[in-house]
Design a protein around this motif. Structure first.
Motif, PDB file in Angstrom:
ATOM      1  N   GLY A   9       0.826  -1.201   0.000  1.00 38.18           N
ATOM      2  CA  GLY A   9       0.000   0.000   0.000  1.00 38.18           C
ATOM      3  C   GLY A   9       0.859   1.250   0.000  1.00 38.18           C
ATOM      4  N   GLY A  10       0.225   2.402  -0.176  1.00 40.49           N
ATOM      5  CA  GLY A  10       0.957   3.649  -0.160  1.00 40.49           C
ATOM      6  C   GLY A  10       0.160   4.776  -0.751  1.00 40.49           C
ATOM      7  N   LEU A  11       0.867   5.857  -1.042  1.00 45.92           N
ATOM      8  CA  LEU A  11       0.257   7.050  -1.622  1.00 45.92           C
ATOM      9  C   LEU A  11       0.538   7.077  -3.120  1.00 45.92           C
ATOM     10  CD1 LEU A  11      -1.074   9.868  -1.303  1.00 45.92           C
ATOM     11  CD2 LEU A  11       1.224  10.764  -0.842  1.00 45.92           C
ATOM     12  N   VAL A  12      -0.492   7.285  -3.903  1.00 40.64           N
ATOM     13  CA  VAL A  12      -0.349   7.303  -5.360  1.00 40.64           C
ATOM     14  C   VAL A  12      -1.256   8.380  -5.920  1.00 40.64           C
ATOM     15  CG1 VAL A  12      -2.108   5.512  -5.677  1.00 40.64           C
ATOM     16  CG2 VAL A  12      -0.361   5.853  -7.435  1.00 40.64           C
ATOM     17  N   GLN A  13      -0.851   8.960  -7.029  1.00 38.48           N
ATOM     18  CA  GLN A  13      -1.682   9.975  -7.668  1.00 38.48           C
ATOM     19  C   GLN A  13      -2.822   9.328  -8.446  1.00 38.48           C
ATOM     20  OE1 GLN A  13       0.945  12.447 -10.045  1.00 38.48           O
ATOM     21  NE2 GLN A  13       1.160  13.902  -8.368  1.00 38.48           N
ATOM     22  N   ALA A  14      -3.884  10.063  -8.586  1.00 38.91           N
ATOM     23  CA  ALA A  14      -5.013   9.580  -9.375  1.00 38.91           C
ATOM     24  C   ALA A  14      -4.532   9.236 -10.783  1.00 38.91           C
ATOM     25  CB  ALA A  14      -6.105  10.642  -9.426  1.00 38.91           C
ATOM     26  N   GLY A  15      -5.026   8.107 -11.283  1.00 40.29           N
ATOM     27  CA  GLY A  15      -4.603   7.622 -12.586  1.00 40.29           C
ATOM     28  C   GLY A  15      -3.438   6.662 -12.524  1.00 40.29           C
ATOM     29  N   GLY A  16      -2.819   6.577 -11.365  1.00 43.61           N
ATOM     30  CA  GLY A  16      -1.667   5.715 -11.199  1.00 43.61           C
ATOM     31  C   GLY A  16      -2.039   4.276 -10.896  1.00 43.61           C
ATOM     32  N   SER A  17      -1.009   3.469 -10.665  1.00 38.46           N
ATOM     33  CA  SER A  17      -1.189   2.041 -10.416  1.00 38.46           C
ATOM     34  C   SER A  17      -0.478   1.629  -9.136  1.00 38.46           C
ATOM     35  CB  SER A  17      -0.638   1.214 -11.582  1.00 38.46           C
ATOM     36  OG  SER A  17      -1.303   1.516 -12.781  1.00 38.46           O
ATOM     37  N   MET A  83      -3.976  -2.851  -9.103  1.00 36.88           N
ATOM     38  CA  MET A  83      -4.903  -1.734  -9.218  1.00 36.88           C
ATOM     39  C   MET A  83      -4.363  -0.728 -10.220  1.00 36.88           C
ATOM     40  SD  MET A  83      -5.823  -1.253  -5.171  1.00 36.88           S
ATOM     41  CE  MET A  83      -4.125  -1.065  -4.664  1.00 36.88           C
ATOM     42  N   THR A  84      -5.163  -0.381 -11.204  1.00 41.91           N
ATOM     43  CA  THR A  84      -4.773   0.593 -12.214  1.00 41.91           C
ATOM     44  C   THR A  84      -5.840   1.681 -12.307  1.00 41.91           C
ATOM     45  OG1 THR A  84      -5.831  -0.643 -13.999  1.00 41.91           O
ATOM     46  CG2 THR A  84      -3.535  -1.165 -13.531  1.00 41.91           C
ATOM     47  N   SER A  85      -5.495   2.768 -12.983  1.00 41.07           N
ATOM     48  CA  SER A  85      -6.425   3.898 -13.154  1.00 41.07           C
ATOM     49  C   SER A  85      -7.080   4.265 -11.833  1.00 41.07           C
ATOM     50  CB  SER A  85      -7.486   3.553 -14.202  1.00 41.07           C
ATOM     51  OG  SER A  85      -6.891   3.245 -15.433  1.00 41.07           O
ATOM     52  N   LEU A  86      -6.262   4.399 -10.822  1.00 37.66           N
ATOM     53  CA  LEU A  86      -6.783   4.639  -9.481  1.00 37.66           C
ATOM     54  C   LEU A  86      -7.491   5.979  -9.378  1.00 37.66           C
ATOM     55  CD1 LEU A  86      -3.854   3.065  -7.522  1.00 37.66           C
ATOM     56  CD2 LEU A  86      -6.256   2.491  -7.166  1.00 37.66           C
ATOM     57  N   LYS A  87      -8.548   5.980  -8.575  1.00 35.79           N
ATOM     58  CA  LYS A  87      -9.359   7.167  -8.349  1.00 35.79           C
ATOM     59  C   LYS A  87      -9.332   7.515  -6.859  1.00 35.79           C
ATOM     60  CE  LYS A  87     -12.595   5.583 -11.926  1.00 35.79           C
ATOM     61  NZ  LYS A  87     -14.018   5.240 -12.220  1.00 35.79           N
ATOM     62  N   SER A  88      -9.689   8.738  -6.544  1.00 39.35           N
ATOM     63  CA  SER A  88      -9.677   9.151  -5.140  1.00 39.35           C
ATOM     64  C   SER A  88     -10.623   8.288  -4.309  1.00 39.35           C
ATOM     65  CB  SER A  88     -10.057  10.629  -5.010  1.00 39.35           C
ATOM     66  OG  SER A  88     -11.316  10.876  -5.608  1.00 39.35           O
ATOM     67  N   GLU A  89     -11.716   7.825  -4.918  1.00 38.17           N
ATOM     68  CA  GLU A  89     -12.664   6.995  -4.183  1.00 38.17           C
ATOM     69  C   GLU A  89     -12.152   5.585  -3.906  1.00 38.17           C
ATOM     70  OE1 GLU A  89     -13.273   8.744  -6.996  1.00 38.17           O
ATOM     71  OE2 GLU A  89     -14.661   7.655  -8.321  1.00 38.17           O
ATOM     72  N   ASP A  90     -10.978   5.243  -4.437  1.00 40.11           N
ATOM     73  CA  ASP A  90     -10.362   3.956  -4.113  1.00 40.11           C
ATOM     74  C   ASP A  90      -9.579   4.023  -2.803  1.00 40.11           C
ATOM     75  OD1 ASP A  90      -9.618   3.606  -7.599  1.00 40.11           O
ATOM     76  OD2 ASP A  90     -11.238   2.630  -6.492  1.00 40.11           O
ATOM     77  N   THR A  91      -9.457   5.206  -2.246  1.00 46.18           N
ATOM     78  CA  THR A  91      -8.734   5.369  -0.991  1.00 46.18           C
ATOM     79  C   THR A  91      -9.389   4.573   0.123  1.00 46.18           C
ATOM     80  OG1 THR A  91      -7.885   7.561  -1.551  1.00 46.18           O
ATOM     81  CG2 THR A  91      -8.098   7.050   0.784  1.00 46.18           C
ATOM     82  N   GLY A  92      -8.552   3.890   0.906  1.00 46.63           N
ATOM     83  CA  GLY A  92      -9.070   3.140   2.034  1.00 46.63           C
ATOM     84  C   GLY A  92      -8.056   2.123   2.522  1.00 46.63           C
TER      85      GLY A  92
END
Length: 125
Positions: A9-17, A83-92
């Motif tokens: 896990g970690g911190l990633v920008q939106a759109g990242g994987s 996980m690809t094309s990550l969105k802010s709502e995937d946070t958790g």
């Protein structure tokens, strides 16, 4: 003693994987269907993806379909969530879980027997 240990896990920008892993010990891994759940602050824990014992059958939630993929390596006692094309709502917090039940795939949290401690995924927009 059964242990499920998540990592990646970690911190990633939106759109990242990101790929999270779950290493299992203390059980016969190939006897267990596996699942990935997530829980955002103030929300209920939800099933993200699940996989059958030998891996040919998988399930992904509609909210992540086409973006997330679950896989497993029984030789390494490990299950993955790509996980690809990550969105802010995937946070958790993302949790892996193991189910010894009869179902090919377990879709409900109460069908799982063992849980990991979770790994945090934060998607910044």
């Amino acid at each position: 003693q059964v242990q499920l240990v998540e990592s990646g896990g970690g911190l990633v920008q939106a759109g990242g994987s990101l790929r999270v892993s779950c290493a299992a010990s203390g059980l016969t891994f190939s006897n267990y269907a596996m699942g990935w759940f997530r829980q955002a602050p103030g929300k209920e824990r939800e099933l993200v993806a699940a996989i059958s014992r030998s891996g040919p059958t998988t399930y992904t939630a509609d909210s992540v379909k086409g973006r997330f993929a679950i896989s497993r390596d029984n030789a390494k006692n490990t299950v993955y969530l790509q996980m690809t094309s990550l969105k802010s709502e995937d946070t958790g917090a993302y949790y892996c879980a193991a189910s010894l039940g009869r179902a090919v795939i377990s879709l409900k949290a109460d069908e799982y027997d063992y849980w990991g401690q979770g790994t945090q995924v934060t998607v910044s927009s």
